[in-house]
Write a protein that holds these residues in place. Structure first.
Motif, PDB file in Angstrom:
ATOM      1  N   PRO A 152       0.742 -32.547  -2.940  1.00  0.00           N
ATOM      2  CA  PRO A 152       1.853 -31.889  -2.736  1.00  0.00           C
ATOM      3  C   PRO A 152       1.986 -31.491  -0.991  1.00  0.00           C
ATOM      4  CG  PRO A 152       1.104 -31.295  -4.793  1.00  0.00           C
ATOM      5  CD  PRO A 152       0.024 -31.879  -4.353  1.00  0.00           C
ATOM      6  N   GLY A 153       3.025 -31.785  -0.296  1.00  0.00           N
ATOM      7  CA  GLY A 153       3.119 -31.368   0.806  1.00  0.00           C
ATOM      8  C   GLY A 153       2.343 -31.877   1.957  1.00  0.00           C
ATOM      9  N   VAL A 154       1.773 -32.955   1.755  1.00  0.00           N
ATOM     10  CA  VAL A 154       0.910 -33.377   2.694  1.00  0.00           C
ATOM     11  C   VAL A 154       1.568 -34.421   3.670  1.00  0.00           C
ATOM     12  CG1 VAL A 154      -0.979 -35.388   2.948  1.00  0.00           C
ATOM     13  CG2 VAL A 154      -1.362 -33.480   1.346  1.00  0.00           C
ATOM     14  N   THR A 155       1.366 -34.388   5.038  1.00  0.00           N
ATOM     15  CA  THR A 155       1.684 -35.462   5.877  1.00  0.00           C
ATOM     16  C   THR A 155       0.652 -36.214   6.442  1.00  0.00           C
ATOM     17  OG1 THR A 155       3.708 -34.277   6.575  1.00  0.00           O
ATOM     18  CG2 THR A 155       2.709 -35.949   8.016  1.00  0.00           C
ATOM     19  N   ILE A 156       0.769 -37.486   6.036  1.00  0.00           N
ATOM     20  CA  ILE A 156      -0.233 -38.687   6.570  1.00  0.00           C
ATOM     21  C   ILE A 156       0.374 -38.878   8.110  1.00  0.00           C
ATOM     22  CG2 ILE A 156      -1.593 -40.588   6.362  1.00  0.00           C
ATOM     23  CD1 ILE A 156      -2.177 -38.402   4.150  1.00  0.00           C
ATOM     24  N   GLY A 157      -0.533 -38.585   8.972  1.00  0.00           N
ATOM     25  CA  GLY A 157      -0.022 -38.992  10.511  1.00  0.00           C
ATOM     26  C   GLY A 157       0.067 -40.651  10.628  1.00  0.00           C
ATOM     27  N   ASP A 158       0.808 -40.942  11.793  1.00  0.00           N
ATOM     28  CA  ASP A 158       0.923 -42.257  11.938  1.00  0.00           C
ATOM     29  C   ASP A 158      -0.243 -42.771  12.359  1.00  0.00           C
ATOM     30  OD1 ASP A 158       3.953 -41.701  12.259  1.00  0.00           O
ATOM     31  OD2 ASP A 158       4.097 -41.855  14.141  1.00  0.00           O
ATOM     32  N   GLY A 159      -0.538 -43.928  11.837  1.00  0.00           N
ATOM     33  CA  GLY A 159      -1.749 -44.777  12.072  1.00  0.00           C
ATOM     34  C   GLY A 159      -3.008 -44.187  11.288  1.00  0.00           C
ATOM     35  N   ALA A 160      -2.924 -43.312  10.608  1.00  0.00           N
ATOM     36  CA  ALA A 160      -4.024 -42.652  10.062  1.00  0.00           C
ATOM     37  C   ALA A 160      -4.578 -43.573   8.814  1.00  0.00           C
ATOM     38  CB  ALA A 160      -3.667 -41.270   9.376  1.00  0.00           C
ATOM     39  N   VAL A 161      -5.604 -43.475   8.451  1.00  0.00           N
ATOM     40  CA  VAL A 161      -6.126 -44.262   7.259  1.00  0.00           C
ATOM     41  C   VAL A 161      -6.838 -43.254   6.106  1.00  0.00           C
ATOM     42  CG1 VAL A 161      -7.842 -46.094   6.588  1.00  0.00           C
ATOM     43  CG2 VAL A 161      -6.533 -46.326   8.654  1.00  0.00           C
ATOM     44  N   VAL A 162      -6.582 -43.275   5.046  1.00  0.00           N
ATOM     45  CA  VAL A 162      -7.234 -42.747   3.868  1.00  0.00           C
ATOM     46  C   VAL A 162      -7.932 -43.648   2.926  1.00  0.00           C
ATOM     47  CG1 VAL A 162      -7.014 -41.397   1.909  1.00  0.00           C
ATOM     48  CG2 VAL A 162      -5.279 -40.983   3.645  1.00  0.00           C
ATOM     49  N   GLY A 179     -11.708 -39.615   4.367  1.00  0.00           N
ATOM     50  CA  GLY A 179     -12.290 -40.203   3.097  1.00  0.00           C
ATOM     51  C   GLY A 179     -12.883 -38.901   2.341  1.00  0.00           C
ATOM     52  N   GLY A 180     -13.239 -39.109   0.938  1.00  0.00           N
ATOM     53  CA  GLY A 180     -13.782 -38.421   0.160  1.00  0.00           C
ATOM     54  C   GLY A 180     -13.139 -37.582  -0.512  1.00  0.00           C
ATOM     55  N   ASN A 181     -13.772 -36.594  -1.423  1.00  0.00           N
ATOM     56  CA  ASN A 181     -12.964 -35.613  -2.148  1.00  0.00           C
ATOM     57  C   ASN A 181     -13.764 -34.269  -2.207  1.00  0.00           C
ATOM     58  OD1 ASN A 181     -11.521 -34.358  -4.073  1.00  0.00           O
ATOM     59  ND2 ASN A 181     -12.122 -35.544  -5.844  1.00  0.00           N
ATOM     60  N   PRO A 182     -12.873 -33.373  -1.337  1.00  0.00           N
ATOM     61  CA  PRO A 182     -11.631 -33.487  -0.768  1.00  0.00           C
ATOM     62  C   PRO A 182     -11.817 -34.250   0.487  1.00  0.00           C
ATOM     63  CG  PRO A 182     -12.565 -31.337  -0.195  1.00  0.00           C
ATOM     64  CD  PRO A 182     -13.443 -31.952  -1.556  1.00  0.00           C
ATOM     65  N   ALA A 183     -10.768 -34.898   0.934  1.00  0.00           N
ATOM     66  CA  ALA A 183     -11.061 -35.936   2.337  1.00  0.00           C
ATOM     67  C   ALA A 183     -11.460 -35.156   3.401  1.00  0.00           C
ATOM     68  CB  ALA A 183      -9.479 -36.624   2.527  1.00  0.00           C
ATOM     69  N   VAL A 184     -12.481 -35.659   4.121  1.00  0.00           N
ATOM     70  CA  VAL A 184     -12.728 -35.139   5.311  1.00  0.00           C
ATOM     71  C   VAL A 184     -12.520 -36.210   6.388  1.00  0.00           C
ATOM     72  CG1 VAL A 184     -14.278 -33.659   4.494  1.00  0.00           C
ATOM     73  CG2 VAL A 184     -15.035 -35.535   4.922  1.00  0.00           C
ATOM     74  N   TYR A 185     -12.492 -35.787   7.695  1.00  0.00           N
ATOM     75  CA  TYR A 185     -12.473 -36.713   8.764  1.00  0.00           C
ATOM     76  C   TYR A 185     -13.753 -37.383   8.854  1.00  0.00           C
ATOM     77  CZ  TYR A 185     -13.073 -37.870  13.989  1.00  0.00           C
ATOM     78  OH  TYR A 185     -13.119 -38.625  15.131  1.00  0.00           O
ATOM     79  N   VAL A 186     -13.628 -38.651   9.243  1.00  0.00           N
ATOM     80  CA  VAL A 186     -14.695 -39.611   9.240  1.00  0.00           C
ATOM     81  C   VAL A 186     -14.949 -40.232  10.717  1.00  0.00           C
ATOM     82  CG1 VAL A 186     -15.647 -42.091   8.619  1.00  0.00           C
ATOM     83  CG2 VAL A 186     -14.503 -40.553   6.837  1.00  0.00           C
ATOM     84  N   LYS A 187     -13.731 -40.647  11.521  1.00  0.00           N
ATOM     85  CA  LYS A 187     -13.640 -41.151  12.720  1.00  0.00           C
ATOM     86  C   LYS A 187     -12.348 -41.291  13.203  1.00  0.00           C
ATOM     87  CE  LYS A 187     -14.394 -45.852  11.557  1.00  0.00           C
ATOM     88  NZ  LYS A 187     -15.280 -47.173  11.674  1.00  0.00           N
ATOM     89  N   ASP A 188     -12.265 -41.593  14.517  1.00  0.00           N
ATOM     90  CA  ASP A 188     -10.932 -42.039  14.939  1.00  0.00           C
ATOM     91  C   ASP A 188     -10.519 -43.640  14.684  1.00  0.00           C
ATOM     92  OD1 ASP A 188     -10.559 -39.532  16.094  1.00  0.00           O
ATOM     93  OD2 ASP A 188     -11.123 -40.238  18.267  1.00  0.00           O
ATOM     94  N   ARG A 189      -9.248 -43.831  14.671  1.00  0.00           N
ATOM     95  CA  ARG A 189      -9.075 -45.324  14.248  1.00  0.00           C
ATOM     96  C   ARG A 189      -8.535 -45.887  15.669  1.00  0.00           C
ATOM     97  NH1 ARG A 189      -3.664 -47.660  10.803  1.00  0.00           N
ATOM     98  NH2 ARG A 189      -4.455 -49.688  11.078  1.00  0.00           N
ATOM     99  N   LYS A 190      -9.039 -46.894  16.080  1.00  0.00           N
ATOM    100  CA  LYS A 190      -8.746 -47.594  17.156  1.00  0.00           C
ATOM    101  C   LYS A 190      -8.578 -49.244  16.768  1.00  0.00           C
ATOM    102  CE  LYS A 190     -11.515 -44.661  20.080  1.00  0.00           C
ATOM    103  NZ  LYS A 190     -12.962 -44.537  21.099  1.00  0.00           N
ATOM    104  N   ILE A 191      -7.352 -49.732  17.180  1.00  0.00           N
ATOM    105  CA  ILE A 191      -6.981 -50.966  17.052  1.00  0.00           C
ATOM    106  C   ILE A 191      -7.524 -51.762  18.190  1.00  0.00           C
ATOM    107  CG2 ILE A 191      -4.918 -52.306  16.665  1.00  0.00           C
ATOM    108  CD1 ILE A 191      -5.078 -50.562  14.617  1.00  0.00           C
ATOM    109  N   VAL A 192      -8.178 -52.724  17.487  1.00  0.00           N
ATOM    110  CA  VAL A 192      -8.829 -53.756  18.604  1.00  0.00           C
ATOM    111  C   VAL A 192      -8.154 -55.095  18.480  1.00  0.00           C
ATOM    112  CG1 VAL A 192     -11.131 -54.788  19.070  1.00  0.00           C
ATOM    113  CG2 VAL A 192     -11.212 -52.421  18.311  1.00  0.00           C
ATOM    114  N   GLY A 193      -7.671 -55.516  19.642  1.00  0.00           N
ATOM    115  CA  GLY A 193      -7.207 -56.733  19.618  1.00  0.00           C
ATOM    116  C   GLY A 193      -7.760 -57.777  20.423  1.00  0.00           C
ATOM    117  N   PRO A 194      -7.116 -59.117  20.689  1.00  0.00           N
ATOM    118  CA  PRO A 194      -7.977 -59.971  21.571  1.00  0.00           C
ATOM    119  C   PRO A 194      -7.934 -59.510  22.931  1.00  0.00           C
ATOM    120  CG  PRO A 194      -5.736 -60.773  20.801  1.00  0.00           C
ATOM    121  CD  PRO A 194      -6.223 -59.371  19.827  1.00  0.00           C
ATOM    122  N   LYS A 195      -9.181 -59.849  23.739  1.00  0.00           N
ATOM    123  CA  LYS A 195      -8.939 -59.665  25.160  1.00  0.00           C
ATOM    124  C   LYS A 195      -8.082 -60.308  25.830  1.00  0.00           C
ATOM    125  CE  LYS A 195     -13.823 -58.433  24.961  1.00  0.00           C
ATOM    126  NZ  LYS A 195     -15.086 -58.589  25.639  1.00  0.00           N
TER     127      LYS A 195
END
Length: 199
Positions: A152-162, A179-195
């Motif tokens: 309840p009341g949670v906001t998942i930020g733009d681009g975030a991954v659970v 990830g996890g229970n309770p969820a904790v920070y794992v790493k930043d998400r970076k989009i990797v596209g073609p060079k």
């Protein structure tokens, strides 16, 4: 992840008492009608070609939903009128959308199979265990992986991954992986596209 918890401050307890809720007779009748309609008009139409038909049915019951959204036929939706979905947002197979409070799923956000979205709780300091509505917001391009729980009341930020089977009780910072229970920070998400070629 942000450090604010929905359960560990006096301010939040006060907010709970300010947002206690009882459902009206109109709401109860609407839920009965939706229950019948979902069995007859929604769930049987499971083929992908009926995607827009399912959106139409949800719109008829007050959902603020884009025609490009994808809602699987076996999704459980408590109250369509408390659901908002943006362009190309997706509710995957067997998602439980327990939206006594409002649930907003923004553009291009994906809710994978068997996720549980719970937008309400009870005031455990109240002898009557009063119901409290706490809206959930899933940001643009966010991904909630299989079997996760969003509290309840949670906001998942733009681009975030659970991560799969994560249990989230605090807001998630944009463009991070938790990830996890309770969820904790794992790493930043970076989009990797073609060079691309440099000029």
């Amino acid at each position: 992840m942000e450090n604010n918890s929905a359960y560990n401050s006096d301010v939040d307890v006060l907010n709970m008492k300010d947002s206690r809720h009882k459902f009206s007779l109109k709401n109860k009748i609407s839920r009965v009608l939706w229950g019948f309609a979902s069995l007859i008009l929604f769930r049987p139409f499971s083929l992908r070609i009926f995607k827009k038909w399912r959106v139409f049915v949800l719109k008829c019951f007050g959902a603020n939903i884009s025609w490009t959204s994808m809602v699987n036929a076996n999704v459980k939706i408590w109250a369509p009128w408390n659901l908002e979905m943006g362009d190309y947002a997706c509710l995957g197979p067997k998602v439980d959308c327990y939206n006594q409070g409002k649930i907003t799923i923004k553009n291009n956000a994906t809710i994978s199979q068997k996720v549980y979205l719970c937008a309400s709780t009870h005031d455990f300091t109240d002898p009557n265990h009063a119901l409290v509505l706490k809206p959930i917001v899933i940001g643009e391009r966010a991904w909630v992986a299989a079997d996760a729980f969003i509290g309840p009341g949670v906001t998942i930020g733009d681009g975030a991954v659970v991560g799969a089977r994560g249990a989230v009780f605090k807001n998630v910072t944009p463009w991070t992986v938790v990830g996890g229970n309770p969820a904790v920070y794992v790493k930043d998400r970076k989009i990797v596209g073609p060079k691309t070629k440099e000029c």
